[in-house]
Design a protein around this motif. Structure first.
Motif, short mmCIF file in Angstrom:
data_model
loop_
_atom_site.label_atom_id
_atom_site.label_comp_id
_atom_site.label_asym_id
_atom_site.label_seq_id
_atom_site.Cartn_x
_atom_site.Cartn_y
_atom_site.Cartn_z
N ILE A 1 45.04 37.16 48.40
CA ILE A 1 43.47 37.09 48.85
C ILE A 1 43.88 36.05 50.18
N ALA A 2 44.40 34.99 49.99
CA ALA A 2 44.49 33.98 51.19
C ALA A 2 45.13 34.84 52.18
N LYS A 3 45.94 35.63 52.02
CA LYS A 3 46.73 36.17 53.13
C LYS A 3 45.84 37.21 53.82
N MET A 4 44.94 37.71 53.08
CA MET A 4 44.02 38.80 53.61
C MET A 4 42.91 38.38 54.64
N THR A 5 42.71 36.91 54.62
CA THR A 5 41.95 36.19 55.32
C THR A 5 42.30 36.39 56.84
N ASN A 6 43.81 36.66 57.13
CA ASN A 6 44.73 36.59 58.30
C ASN A 6 44.20 35.09 59.02
N ASN A 7 44.30 34.22 58.36
CA ASN A 7 43.87 32.69 59.03
C ASN A 7 44.95 31.88 58.39
N ALA A 8 45.73 31.47 59.29
CA ALA A 8 47.08 30.85 58.75
C ALA A 8 46.69 29.32 58.17
N ILE A 9 45.72 28.67 58.70
CA ILE A 9 45.12 27.42 57.87
C ILE A 9 44.54 27.59 56.61
N ILE A 10 43.82 28.79 56.28
CA ILE A 10 43.25 28.82 55.12
C ILE A 10 44.37 29.12 54.09
N PHE A 11 45.35 29.96 54.54
CA PHE A 11 46.43 30.37 53.77
C PHE A 11 47.25 28.94 53.45
N SER A 12 47.53 28.18 54.42
CA SER A 12 48.29 26.89 53.89
C SER A 12 47.58 26.16 53.03
N MET A 13 46.23 26.14 53.03
CA MET A 13 45.45 25.09 52.20
C MET A 13 45.66 25.54 51.02
#
Length: 251
Positions: free
Chosen positions: A158-170
Motif C-alpha cells: 500500500i505504501a508503494k501504491m501511493t507512488n510517493n517515495a517520502i511516504i514509502f520511506s516513512m
C-alpha cells in the motif's frame, strides 16, 4: 493522594520514560510501607492523566529493568532490588526505543492517509498483490506474529501504491523500528497469535475492499479502524496472556 499530571515532553524524552520514572519513584517512596500495593494499570492511567497504552509501555520498561513483574491475577509485583537497595532512575530513563503503542499511533497517522492516496492510484495488479499477501497471512499459522511476512508486505505494498517515495520511506522506517524494538518483543511474549490473527486478517480484507472501490475516504477509515483494532487487541491479548501465564505457574 492524587499524583500531579505528567508534564509535556521536553528534550525529546519519550512519554513512557517519564511515566516509568514516576512509577519507579512511587515504588521507592512506599518501600517501607508494608500495606502499600502498586496501583493497577487503570488506576495509574487515571492518577497520572495518561492513556492505558502509555502505562503499558512504562510497565514494560520497568519489567525490562527488573523493577516489577506482572503476574496475572496478582497484578504488578515489585521485585527485590538487585544491588544497592535503591532504584536507579538513570537506568529507568534509558531510551530503549519507541514504545509499541507509540509506533502504532504514528502508523495510524501515516498509513491511514497512505491508504486514502493509494485508493486513488490502485491498479488491478496492486489489488492482486494485496490479495496474495492476505493469502500468505492465512497460511502463516505457525509463524510468530512479530515475524509475519505477509502482513508486512501488505502494508508496504500500500505504501508503494501511493507512488510517493517520502511516504514509502516513512512507513518503511516505522516497520523497521518495530522489527528492531525490544519493547515489541517483550509485548509479544504474552500474545496468543491464534486469538488475534483472524480479526486482523478480516481487517485486511476490508482495506482491500475499500481500495477496490477506489474510495479514499473508505480506505482511510478501513486502515484507521484496523490499526485501532490492533491497539485494542494487543492491550486485551497482553492482559489475557499474562493471566494465562499466571494460572499456568500456579497449577
Amino acid at each position: 493522594m492524587r499524583e500531579e499530571p505528567v508534564p509535556h515532553l521536553a528534550g525529546g524524552q519519550r512519554l513512557y520514560q517519564v511515566v516509568a520514572r514516576r512509577i519507579a519513584r512511587l515504588i521507592e517512596e512506599n518501600a517501607g510501607n508494608k500495606g502499600w500495593r502498586i496501583p493497577s494499570e487503570r488506576e495509574l492511567a487515571e492518577e497520572l492523566n495518561v492513556s492505558r497504552p502509555v502505562i503499558r509501555e512504562a510497565i514494560i520498561a520497568l519489567e525490562m529493568r527488573g523493577i516489577v513483574e506482572v503476574r496475572g491475577r496478582a497484578g504488578m509485583v515489585i521485585l527485590p532490588p538487585r544491588s544497592s537497595g535503591q532504584i536507579s532512575f538513570d537506568l529507568v530513563g534509558i531510551d530503549v526505543g519507541p514504545g509499541p503503542f507509540e509506533l502504532l499511533e504514528a502508523r495510524l497517522a501515516i498509513e491511514s492517509s497512505a491508504a486514502a492516496l493509494a485508493a486513488e492510484r490502485a491498479t488491478s495488479y496492486d489489488l492482486m498483490v494485496l490479495e496474495e499477501c492476505i493469502a500468505r497471512m492465512e497460511r502463516e499459522r505457525n509463524v510468530v506474529l512479530l515475524h509475519e511476512k505477509g502482513d508486512r508486505d501488505f502494508h508496504m505494498t500500500i505504501a508503494k501504491m501511493t507512488n510517493n517515495a517520502i511516504i514509502f520511506s516513512m512507513i518503511e522506517a516505522l516497520w523497521a523500528q518495530r522489527d528492531e524494538s525490544i519493547m515489541w518483543q517483550k509485548l509479544h511474549e504474552h500474545i496468543h497469535a491464534e486469538d488475534v490473527r483472524p480479526l486482523w486478517i478480516g481487517d485486511h480484507h476490508s482495506i482491500v475492499a475499500a481500495l477496490r472501490l477506489r474510495n479514499p475516504d473508505a480506505a482511510y477509515k478501513a486502515m484507521a479502524r484496523h490499526i485501532r483494532n490492533v491497539i485494542n487487541e494487543l492491550l486485551d491479548a497482553d492482559e489475557q496472556g499474562r493471566l494465562d501465564g499466571s494460572i499456568a505457574r500456579e497449577s
